[in-house]
Design a protein around this motif. Structure first.
Motif, PDB file in Angstrom:
ATOM      1  N   SER A  46       0.831  -1.203   0.000  1.00  0.00           N
ATOM      2  CA  SER A  46       0.000   0.000   0.000  1.00  0.00           C
ATOM      3  C   SER A  46       0.866   1.253   0.000  1.00  0.00           C
ATOM      4  O   SER A  46       0.561   2.232  -0.696  1.00  0.00           O
ATOM      5  CB  SER A  46      -0.922   0.002   1.224  1.00  0.00           C
ATOM      6  N   ASP A  94      -7.117  -5.593  -4.501  1.00  0.00           N
ATOM      7  CA  ASP A  94      -7.541  -4.391  -3.782  1.00  0.00           C
ATOM      8  C   ASP A  94      -6.882  -3.152  -4.359  1.00  0.00           C
ATOM      9  O   ASP A  94      -7.495  -2.077  -4.425  1.00  0.00           O
ATOM     10  CB  ASP A  94      -7.214  -4.524  -2.289  1.00  0.00           C
ATOM     11  N   THR A  95      -5.619  -3.289  -4.788  1.00  0.00           N
ATOM     12  CA  THR A  95      -4.931  -2.170  -5.436  1.00  0.00           C
ATOM     13  C   THR A  95      -5.645  -1.775  -6.724  1.00  0.00           C
ATOM     14  O   THR A  95      -5.840  -0.587  -7.012  1.00  0.00           O
ATOM     15  CB  THR A  95      -3.475  -2.550  -5.741  1.00  0.00           C
ATOM     16  N   VAL A  98      -8.879   0.126  -5.825  1.00  0.00           N
ATOM     17  CA  VAL A  98      -8.688   1.460  -5.249  1.00  0.00           C
ATOM     18  C   VAL A  98      -7.987   2.398  -6.207  1.00  0.00           C
ATOM     19  O   VAL A  98      -8.326   3.586  -6.305  1.00  0.00           O
ATOM     20  CB  VAL A  98      -7.896   1.350  -3.927  1.00  0.00           C
ATOM     21  N   PRO A 253      -3.796   1.428   4.683  1.00  0.00           N
ATOM     22  CA  PRO A 253      -5.247   1.346   4.947  1.00  0.00           C
ATOM     23  C   PRO A 253      -5.525   0.528   6.214  1.00  0.00           C
ATOM     24  O   PRO A 253      -5.888  -0.655   6.152  1.00  0.00           O
ATOM     25  CB  PRO A 253      -5.788   0.650   3.692  1.00  0.00           C
ATOM     26  N   ILE A 256      -8.799  -1.415   6.561  1.00  0.00           N
ATOM     27  CA  ILE A 256      -8.895  -2.611   5.718  1.00  0.00           C
ATOM     28  C   ILE A 256      -8.113  -3.765   6.337  1.00  0.00           C
ATOM     29  O   ILE A 256      -8.567  -4.916   6.346  1.00  0.00           O
ATOM     30  CB  ILE A 256      -8.396  -2.303   4.297  1.00  0.00           C
ATOM     31  N   LEU A 341     -13.734  -7.960  -0.611  1.00  0.00           N
ATOM     32  CA  LEU A 341     -13.430  -6.627  -0.091  1.00  0.00           C
ATOM     33  C   LEU A 341     -13.151  -5.651  -1.223  1.00  0.00           C
ATOM     34  O   LEU A 341     -13.507  -4.474  -1.156  1.00  0.00           O
ATOM     35  CB  LEU A 341     -12.228  -6.699   0.856  1.00  0.00           C
ATOM     36  N   ALA A 342     -12.547  -6.146  -2.292  1.00  0.00           N
ATOM     37  CA  ALA A 342     -12.247  -5.284  -3.437  1.00  0.00           C
ATOM     38  C   ALA A 342     -13.507  -4.678  -4.024  1.00  0.00           C
ATOM     39  O   ALA A 342     -13.501  -3.523  -4.471  1.00  0.00           O
ATOM     40  CB  ALA A 342     -11.493  -6.081  -4.503  1.00  0.00           C
ATOM     41  N   LEU A 345     -14.503  -1.717  -1.946  1.00  0.00           N
ATOM     42  CA  LEU A 345     -13.585  -0.598  -2.195  1.00  0.00           C
ATOM     43  C   LEU A 345     -13.876   0.040  -3.556  1.00  0.00           C
ATOM     44  O   LEU A 345     -13.839   1.268  -3.698  1.00  0.00           O
ATOM     45  CB  LEU A 345     -12.141  -1.095  -2.139  1.00  0.00           C
ATOM     46  N   TRP A 346     -14.164  -0.792  -4.537  1.00  0.00           N
ATOM     47  CA  TRP A 346     -14.494  -0.303  -5.887  1.00  0.00           C
ATOM     48  C   TRP A 346     -15.760   0.547  -5.857  1.00  0.00           C
ATOM     49  O   TRP A 346     -15.813   1.639  -6.440  1.00  0.00           O
ATOM     50  CB  TRP A 346     -14.659  -1.511  -6.797  1.00  0.00           C
ATOM     51  N   ASP A 348     -16.994   2.152  -3.363  1.00  0.00           N
ATOM     52  CA  ASP A 348     -16.717   3.397  -2.652  1.00  0.00           C
ATOM     53  C   ASP A 348     -16.056   4.410  -3.584  1.00  0.00           C
ATOM     54  O   ASP A 348     -16.374   5.602  -3.540  1.00  0.00           O
ATOM     55  CB  ASP A 348     -15.823   3.116  -1.442  1.00  0.00           C
ATOM     56  N   GLN A 349     -15.149   3.942  -4.449  1.00  0.00           N
ATOM     57  CA  GLN A 349     -14.507   4.837  -5.404  1.00  0.00           C
ATOM     58  C   GLN A 349     -15.512   5.354  -6.431  1.00  0.00           C
ATOM     59  O   GLN A 349     -15.460   6.523  -6.830  1.00  0.00           O
ATOM     60  CB  GLN A 349     -13.349   4.118  -6.106  1.00  0.00           C
TER      61      GLN A 349
END
Length: 386
Positions: A46, A94-95, A98, A253, A256, A341-342, A345-346, A348-349
């Motif tokens: 991260s 996850d990268t 995000v 994070p 997370i 989880l990805a 996060l996606w 949320d973006q």
């Protein structure tokens, strides 16, 4: 409830289970030793990714992709697909969720295109392309920590063709769903934003150097967490000298990480309950592989892929079955928002970028893609002896 709150509940469940004897203290300690390197990897990668983004590396890649497309929408989409696959394989799903989501939203706005045709395949590939390397997904790291699947290079050899099959299914469904939006041409910007640095190019060059060095090392016998921690240390030193304001705790994070730890502790509690012993053991051959992969996919969509992996891991008594389980929990979490989880996060973006997506439509698309991707990967794994 926020992610950190869910993680705290998982930790509390683990503490209570250990206190009453349901989960032996030794098992809880062993879990800590197992996930410690994984959490260190997630924290250090991260730092590398966020500082590289701060330096403008990924924005430069996106700009190159836009220029290379030359106004052709399908080619711009293809560049995005390739970038999502590479980012997921080497830097984790996850990268991809995000980092690439806001970059792609910026690109499609500049080009005057509809965002979902570009944004939805990102999260699909973030899951299905996470089969290639141990660092692509936390579930892979958990599997490798057990020692069954060998070195990162051996993992790649065993999972490359199944992963390619899952990616091919993803691209095929993406083309079928969004084919009309990929036709025609788009606006080409004459300029772009430069690197987000303090005025010199040192952070940018250092970020490129670190990324170029750590990507091949992730395939070596060097423990993955050592590689990324060393890369993070180099970039922290460079930014501390050149742009001290970029060095801050929020590079990691923490919420997370706490969420992931809590989920894994909660899954260990579930595995220690008598219910875990009642799960049917998969049979031999392709039928057993498909059954275990389907169990992992369904479990992921019900309770999230991290606890689903830990619950079904005891049933994977061979490398073939373990690969099938990884296919299920990696390529299968596409039908519910919380399966990966990805995906959270996606979304949320997307929300931050002002883009709305219907969860009902998303789930229906996922119900179409998930079985195809999982079945294609398992069948490929069986036919190639993986």
């Amino acid at each position: 409830m926020r992610l950190a709150g869910i993680g705290m509940l998982g930790l509390a469940a683990g503490g209570m289970a250990a206190a009453v004897g349901v989960l032996p203290t030794a098992e809880l300690a062993a879990l800590g030793l197992r996930i410690g390197p994984i959490m260190l990897f997630l924290a250090s990668i991260s730092v590398v990714v966020n500082l590289s983004a701060r330096a403008g590396v990924f924005a430069a890649l996106a700009a190159l992709a836009t220029q290379a497309a030359g106004g052709r929408t399908w080619l711009l989409w293809t560049w995005q697909i390739l970038l999502a696959i590479l980012c997921t394989a080497f830097l984790s799903l996850d990268t991809t969720a995000v980092l690439l989501t806001p970059l792609v939203l910026a690109v499609v706005r500049t080009a005057g295109l509809r965002p979902l045709a570009f944004a939805v395949p990102i999260i699909w590939l973030a899951n299905t392309a996470s089969l290639f390397l141990p660092v692509s997904n936390v579930t892979n790291l958990l599997a490798v920590e057990g020692g069954t699947l060998g070195t990162p290079a051996e993992f790649l050899i065993g999972m490359f063709l199944p992963g390619a099959a899952a990616v091919a299914a993803t691209v095929l469904v993406s083309v079928l769903v969004f084919r009309r939006q990929l036709q025609g041409r788009h606006r080409v910007s004459s300029g772009g934003d430069g690197p987000e640095t303090c005025g010199d190019r040192m952070p940018f060059r250092a970020s490129v150097m670190v990324l170029v060095m750590i990507l091949p090392l992730l395939l070596s016998a060097i423990p993955y967490w050592i590689t990324t921690t060393a890369g993070a240390a180099v970039l922290l030193a460079v930014f501390a000298l050149r742009e001290r304001a970029a060095v801050r705790l929020s590079l990691v994070p923490w919420n997370i990480l706490l969420f992931a730890i809590g989920l894994m502790v909660a899954a260990s509690v579930l595995s220690a309950l008598p219910l875990a012993g009642l799960l049917p053991r998969p049979g031999p051959g392709l039928g057993g592989m498909l059954a275990l992969a389907a169990s992992g996919a369904v479990g992921s969509n019900l309770i999230n892929n991290l606890p689903a992996y830990l619950v079904f891991e005891p049933l994977a008594g061979s490398p073939e079955l373990l690969r099938a389980l990884l296919i299920g929990v990696n390529a299968g979490p596409l039908a519910t928002p919380w399966a990966s989880l990805a995906t959270l996060l996606w979304h949320d973006q997307l929300r931050r970028g002002g883009v709305e997506v219907s969860w009902l439509t998303f789930c229906l698309w996922g119900l179409l893609l998930a079985p195809l991707a999982v079945a294609a990967a398992v069948l490929t794994s069986h036919l190639t002896g993986g």
